[in-house]
Scaffold this active site. Structure first.
Site, short mmCIF file in Angstrom:
data_model
loop_
_atom_site.label_atom_id
_atom_site.label_comp_id
_atom_site.label_asym_id
_atom_site.label_seq_id
_atom_site.Cartn_x
_atom_site.Cartn_y
_atom_site.Cartn_z
N ASP A 204 33.99 44.35 40.58
CA ASP A 204 32.53 44.19 40.72
C ASP A 204 32.13 42.87 40.06
OD1 ASP A 204 33.14 45.20 38.12
OD2 ASP A 204 31.05 45.75 37.82
N HIS A 518 40.54 47.00 45.21
CA HIS A 518 39.07 47.16 45.18
C HIS A 518 38.53 45.97 44.39
CE1 HIS A 518 35.42 49.78 45.31
NE2 HIS A 518 35.09 49.08 44.22
N ASP A 560 46.98 52.38 47.80
CA ASP A 560 46.65 50.97 48.03
C ASP A 560 45.60 50.87 49.12
OD1 ASP A 560 46.55 48.25 48.16
OD2 ASP A 560 48.38 48.05 49.36
N GLU A 569 41.46 49.29 41.61
CA GLU A 569 40.60 48.16 41.24
C GLU A 569 41.43 47.23 40.33
OE1 GLU A 569 36.60 49.23 40.06
OE2 GLU A 569 36.05 47.15 39.67
#
Ligand code: 9MR
Ligand code: 9MR
Length: 590
Positions: A204, A518, A560, A569
């Site tokens: 993120d 991610h 994955d 992530e």
């Protein structure tokens, strides 16, 4: 002849090369496995029987592969093309690993110390190719650090430094609003501050003080412990031509941001994020949601104090070039600590209108001890030492972002000799040693040769292994007993392929490696390969993301897939101990 292996081309890298190498090794190794006329046809079939470090072993390192129990008791190491046998050994007795419920045997080929490209053979089964060479880890080591550059906020990544992973500037963070939870008399709700730079936390785009704290500390520790390596390492980043070692330049990018998270009263904002996570398919420059500083917490203040104090010590030789940075860090550390002492109950609570990462932690004695120890080392003021001694630490809890109990010991043992009285120094050394001894027992009792327990199979389990490796390595540094070094470096083999999933968890490095992390830039750019050098979180059974999984055991529940933020992530606090252990590995001398 030295076989065709990418590490030869990638061993001493220019960084443009590095990025190409990260990508190349992904495909070169795969094509080896596919092309060789061997029993195994698919690149990952080896993972079903033989698990080993797919990136490579340094020449005189310990080398142990894990083999699913077979009818034979012998193994061989053969040339990569499958012909000549270069080593023969006996498999250990089968043992069941509780975390994967497999019966496994160990194949120890540590004595093989001729450079080359090999495969392990057990009966008719052949592993994927692996290299033995003193340069085997150089490329992955540099990529593990370069990934921090590739996760920088507030900067355009130019092709010159980022190769095909070049991207536009995102998140300038020069107009960040103060959230109600962070407002004070001088900075009201909705007022604006500037807090640019820093590393994105993970997949993120948030910047979180607590997690940044442990990550930055770990990188600074690597610099301190392996400075011979890092004083000359060229990372090909925009600052490479200045007089500061590149690793410190990279760390300073984050410290520049961290500094700006301090409020005028000495308190420190808990995080800088938008109110909610952006869509996964978003490049940094496309994410234009308003960003906020949110909350002011005791843990943010203490982690900030600890890191600023450490940074003040480490950066002081460069004060002339960096505008007396060490004095500034010192003042900030002292003020943040004083704020924390006045606000011991300021536990972070996620506001109702916010849903980004919480990094909330209501056990703060470890953070107090850590900050007090760092400030004592910096200022030599006994008041901090007295504060340190008042904290009760749970030393059997393993190191992670929420439990840093062992970090004050690491710093006091590394940097406190002479400053602490003899008895006190002996005591901290003994405490650190006993933490390492508990981990050594785990390593020695592990069917998979890795120091991990139940609790370590959590969100970011791969970093738990490496953090345990970091603690084990401290015992090696203080005793020079090889068993600690061996156990510490085994955690590296674990994340590079000697694990029950068969994956080498660092993007771009290994025969079977995560392709769908991610990670917003990896998802949203137009490339089919992920940004290299990142450590995927790794298996555990939490399934917080509710994604579909194949395995369902602590050591196998991994997928994955982009959906899997709880196992796939990436994060700076996971890459930082990877850097540390790789730094330890490449600094290993005879
Ligand atoms: O993408 C987010 C990731 O970085 C976080 O670690 C994770 C847990 O906090 O959350 C992810 O965002 C997801 C959100 O929590 C729920 N909706 C789907 C989001 C992923 O696209
Ligand atoms: O690493 C964190 C893990 O320990 C927590 O259980 C999890 C949920 O709160 O959050 C993890 O950290 C994520 C953070 O909240 C947001 N950025 C991505 C981090 C890694 O997934």
């Amino acid at each position: 002849m030295f076989p065709k292996i990418i590490q030869t081309r990638c061993s001493r890298l220019t960084l443009v090369n590095l990025l190409a190498c990260g990508v190349l090794s992904l495909f070169t190794a795969t094509s080896h496995a596919e092309n060789a006329d061997l029993t195994l046809k698919s690149p990952n079939a080896s993972s079903s029987v033989i698990r080993l470090n797919q990136v490579g072993y340094r020449t005189r390192a310990n080398k142990v592969a894990i083999v699913l129990s077979q009818s034979t008791s012998e193994f061989e190491v053969v040339g990569a093309e499958g012909s000549e046998v270069v080593f023969r050994g006996k498999l250990s007795e089968p043992v069941v690993w509780e975390y994967s419920k497999e019966s496994v045997q160990q194949a120890d080929f540590s004595k093989l110390d001729s450079d080359g490209l090999y495969r392990l053979r057990v009966g008719k089964k052949l592993s994927s190719p692996f290299s033995i060479s003193d340069a085997a880890l150089d490329s992955v080591h540099e990529a593990s650090i370069k990934s921090f550059y590739l996760n920088r906020a507030s900067i355009e990544l130019k092709t010159e430094y980022a190769g095909i992973f070049a991207r536009k500037l995102g998140h300038p963070d020069t107009d960040v609003k103060v959230h109600g939870s962070a407002a004070g008399p001088l900075r009201e709700t909705g007022s604006s501050i500037s807090a640019p730079r820093g590393w994105y936390d993970a997949g993120d785009y948030g910047k979180y003080t607590v997690n940044s704290g442990i990550s930055t500390y770990t990188m600074l520790l690597a610099f301190e412990h392996f400075s011979d390596e890092y004083k000359t390492l060229d990372l090909s980043i925009p600052e490479s031509s200045n007089a500061i070692p590149d690793l410190l330049d990279e760390i300073k990018w984050n410290l520049d941001w961290l500094e700006s998270m301090q409020d005028t009263d000495g308190g420190v904002y808990h995080k800088l994020t938008a109110l909610n996570f952006s869509n996964l398919n978003t490049m940094p420059d496309q994410d234009v949601n308003q960003r906020w500083v949110i909350g002011k917490s005791v843990t943010a203040a203490l982690d900030f104090a600890a890191v600023m104090a450490m940074a003040s010590r480490v950066m002081s030789p460069y004060d002339a070039e960096l505008d007396n940075v060490s004095q500034r860090y010192r003042k900030k550390a002292i003020r943040a600590y004083a704020w924390a002492k006045k606000h011991p109950d300021a536990i972070y609570k996620q506001p109702e209108d916010v849903s980004t990462g919480a990094y909330s932690d209501d056990e703060v004695s470890d953070e107090f001890a850590w900050a007090a120890a760092e400030l004592f080392l910096l200022t030599k003021d006994k008041a901090y030492w007295n504060d340190y001694r008042q904290q009760e630490l749970n030393l059997s809890a393993h190191l992670n972002w929420g439990n840093v109990s062992v970090l004050p010991l690491v710093s006091l043992v590394s940097f406190g000799e002479g400053l602490l009285g003899q008895n006190d120094y002996a005591l901290v050394k003994k405490q650190l040693q006993s933490s390492a001894d508990e981990l050594l027992a785990l390593h020695e009792g592990s069917a998979y040769n890795v120091a991990m327990n139940d609790g370590d199979f959590q969100w970011g389990s791969n970093s738990s292994a490496l953090n345990n490796g970091l603690v084990l390595y401290q015992a090696y540094l203080s005793t020079m007993e090889e068993k600690y070094q061996t156990a510490a470096l085994s955690t590296l083999d674990y994340v590079l392929g000697t694990n029950a999933t068969g994956y080498s968890f660092v993007t771009g490095y290994g025969n079977l490696t995560p392709m769908h992390i991610h990670h917003r830039p990896s998802v949203a750019d137009t490339l089919s390969i992920p940004v290299p050098g990142f450590l995927a979180g790794g298996p555990h059974t939490g399934r917080q993301d509710k994604c579909p999984y194949d395995g369902d055991l602590p050591a196998t529940n991994y997928a994955d897939i982009e959906c899997s933020y709880s196992t796939n992530e990436i994060a700076i606090n996971w890459n930082a101990p990877l850097v540390y252990i790789l730094g330890a590995a490449v600094s290993q001398r005879d």
